[in-house]
Scaffold this active site. Structure first.
Site, short mmCIF file in Angstrom:
data_model
loop_
_atom_site.label_atom_id
_atom_site.label_comp_id
_atom_site.label_asym_id
_atom_site.label_seq_id
_atom_site.Cartn_x
_atom_site.Cartn_y
_atom_site.Cartn_z
N TYR A 57 0.82 -1.20 0.00
CA TYR A 57 0.00 0.00 0.00
C TYR A 57 0.86 1.26 0.00
O TYR A 57 1.69 1.46 0.89
CB TYR A 57 -0.94 0.02 1.20
CG TYR A 57 -2.06 -1.00 1.13
CD1 TYR A 57 -2.35 -1.69 -0.05
CD2 TYR A 57 -2.84 -1.29 2.24
CE1 TYR A 57 -3.37 -2.62 -0.11
CE2 TYR A 57 -3.87 -2.22 2.19
CZ TYR A 57 -4.13 -2.88 1.01
OH TYR A 57 -5.14 -3.80 0.96
N LEU A 214 -18.19 -0.28 -0.06
CA LEU A 214 -18.95 0.82 -0.66
C LEU A 214 -18.75 0.88 -2.18
O LEU A 214 -19.07 1.89 -2.81
CB LEU A 214 -18.54 2.15 -0.03
CG LEU A 214 -18.85 2.29 1.47
CD1 LEU A 214 -18.35 3.64 2.00
CD2 LEU A 214 -20.33 2.14 1.73
N GLY A 215 -18.22 -0.20 -2.74
CA GLY A 215 -18.03 -0.23 -4.19
C GLY A 215 -17.14 0.90 -4.69
O GLY A 215 -17.43 1.53 -5.71
N GLY A 217 -16.74 3.71 -3.41
CA GLY A 217 -17.40 5.00 -3.20
C GLY A 217 -18.67 5.16 -4.01
O GLY A 217 -19.46 6.08 -3.77
#
Length: 340
Positions: A57, A214-215, A217
């Site tokens: 990350y 949340l896909g 956003g």
């Protein structure tokens, strides 16, 4: 915030997990160290103790920021349950700087420990299955890390159900550490784990830790409002099906007076399996909004509306097992009278 145990372990984690993939500003987006610290402070103040990161990350910056935060004299390292991952490359120096193999596992964990400035990792995930390394090699290596005290618990992400099943079964037979959590993409826009991954997780008592709940956003409704984000217009998260699902999420949110994000997150938590959604945040306001889900309970009617609009084809054998004729033959008319 309430707490729950992770899988079939005694490890107590908060009902939300803070995703830190956006800690760092590489690639032109994300939270700098100061903003990341503010988010971490707020999460801890709300009772959150479960944090998710990975070696890759932000090219390692996410782990470095967490390491700097945990070294602060006002922060109790032992309060937090820190999860990181190995598998994906953090450099291009050699063919074993990536993958699930033992050499990369050990090398990657040592790098994570240095960046995190800690002596141990609470939860180590295999990040992505490489379809190459024998699962026996993986399980033995992970158990060795536990025996060495460098890792407390193990988990797995983005891996076929049959591989995970074999791994946990092998570990049980050998007396090795078993997976306690499963991380996969799961949301109203991505329900395919219901075909085999989630039934497998239920069988083994794994806690589900969905990424992108949340896909990306999309399920917040911001794209319907014309807000710009990082999702490309060609993404399936913005196709006609996804738009229809998002509109239903927004409609329910407006009816009950909460945010669309809270509705989408809570849906994942009411699917019949112990679930701890990973909520990413690069702004304090995003975290504050997501924390609202801890006081929300969706009605059966709302769950049914969301299930219906987002329904997928389970395919074979899921749909075959659900056929009325097959249930009658299998259970002799007693299907609805047998406690499962």
């Amino acid at each position: 915030m309430n707490y729950t145990t992770l899988g079939k372990s005694g490890l107590k984690v908060s009902e939300l997990c803070l995703g830190t993939m956006g800690f760092g500003t590489e690639a032109g987006w994300g939270a700098d160290e100061r903003a990341s610290f503010e988010i971490l402070d707020k999460f801890a103040q709300a009772g959150g103790n479960f944090i998710d990161t990975a070696n890759i990350y932000k090219l390692g910056t996410s782990e470095k920021i967490l390491g700097n935060y945990l070294k602060n004299e006002n922060v109790d390292r032992d309060y937090f349950v820190l999860a990181t991952k190995y598998s994906l490359k953090d450099n291009d120096t050699n063919p074993n700087a990536s993958g699930n193999n033992r050499k990369n596992m050990m090398r990657s964990v040592e790098g994570s420990l240095k960046r995190l400035q800690t002596d141990f990792i609470d939860l180590l995930y295999l990040h992505v299955w490489d379809d190459l390394t024998p699962i026996e090699e993986v399980m033995r290596g992970l158990d060795d890390l536990v025996a060495q005290g460098k890792v407390n618990y193990i988990a797995i992400s983005d891996t076929p159900a049959w591989v995970i099943s074999k791994g946990n079964t092998y570990a049980e037979l050998m007396g090795w550490s078993k997976f306690v959590a499963l991380q996969v993409e799961y949301s109203l826009l991505a329900r395919t784990p219901e075909r085999d991954l989630i039934p497998m997780a239920k069988h083994f008592g794994l806690t589900l830790t969905p990424w992108a709940p949340l896909g990306g956003g999309a399920l917040t409704g911001k794209y319907l409002r014309g807000d710009k984000g990082r999702i490309k217009d060609s993404s399936k998260r913005l196709n006609d099906r996804s738009v229809s699902i998002t509109k239903e999420v927004v409609a329910i949110a407006n009816e009950i007076g909460v945010s669309a994000a809270n509705v989408a997150l809570q849906w994942t938590r009411q699917q019949g399996i112990k679930t701890i959604p990973i909520v990413g945040a690069t702004k304090l306001s995003q975290l504050e909004e997501n924390l609202g889900v801890t006081s929300l309970q969706l009605s059966e009617e709302n769950i049914e509306r969301l299930n219906t609009i987002s329904q997928i084809e389970l395919g074979f054998p899921g749909e075959f097992f659900a056929e009325e004729g097959m249930r009658k033959n299998n259970f002799g008319g007693f299907y609805d009278r047998i406690q499962k």
